[in-house]
Design an enzyme around this catalytic site. Sequence first.
Site, PDB file in Angstrom:
ATOM      1  CG  HIS A   4      -2.168  -0.762   1.067  1.00  0.00           C
ATOM      2  ND1 HIS A   4      -3.232  -0.320   0.329  1.00  0.00           N
ATOM      3  CD2 HIS A   4      -2.533  -1.973   1.565  1.00  0.00           C
ATOM      4  CE1 HIS A   4      -4.197  -1.220   0.366  1.00  0.00           C
ATOM      5  NE2 HIS A   4      -3.794  -2.232   1.107  1.00  0.00           N
TER       6      HIS A   4
ATOM      7  CE  LYS B 207      -4.952   0.333   4.315  1.00  0.00           C
ATOM      8  NZ  LYS B 207      -6.348   0.635   3.979  1.00  0.00           N
TER       9      LYS B 207
END
Length: 267
Positions: A154, A158
Amino acid sequence: MTKVNIGIVGCLGKQGKRLVAEISASPNAQVSAGLVRPGNPYVGQVLGEIVGCNCSAKAIDSLEHLFDVSDIVVEFTNPQTLLECIKMAESKKKPLLSGTTGPAATEMVFEDYIKNIPFLWTTNVSFGVNILAKLVEEAARKLFDYDIEVWEMHHRYKKDSPSGTSLILGRAAAKGRNVPFKKAQYVSGTPQEARQDVNTIGYAVSRGGSDLSDHRIMFVSDEEMIDFNHRTLNKNLYAKGALKAALWLVKQPPGVYTMSDMMAAAE
């Protein structure tokens, strides 16, 4: 045909803006209002002018008013705001769709809160991810003696780890193995002793860049590895999935629903 009025909590976040644009382009729905925090400089302004789409609804700072003018409310925020939305939804008897992630949301027992409304909570509204979860469940059942590892990549911002999508895949694998999910996981990087048996699900987490979302779940034996992968190419898919889910949920009787329920109804 009367359009469904959809209220959006957190309408000026990344996901909120996508929702405003997606709903505004729909022939079946329209944005009723978008909620922002009190004191936000955009309160009272037209969302279409902020987001850059054909939307005449305004940004407001009253959760109660948002529910009053909406047929259904969608929220992608945080666990505390989710709880506030649940209480207001129950009070106003309005459907609620939540895509809030994080450990606190994951551990909530929504049946303890939901009594009078249709409510759907998911950590990923992508149809592809939820179809993948079904495949993972079946693979875990058939490949009963394979090790299971989940990997995710990610963007650097995140916060939750593992991500909600990784947990969807992990839950599906645990269901396929018929083992309790909480006991069937560890985070990679801990001592190897953490993998007690083949029903232990491992998680590896990577972060980098500014707009990534990539998930893999691997079934590994001594002889082979089977690799399932989901990669997001355009984040608009989440807005599209949320709109489809909202249009389905608003027609349902009170209860706690999942994306699997919606997809099963469409079969």
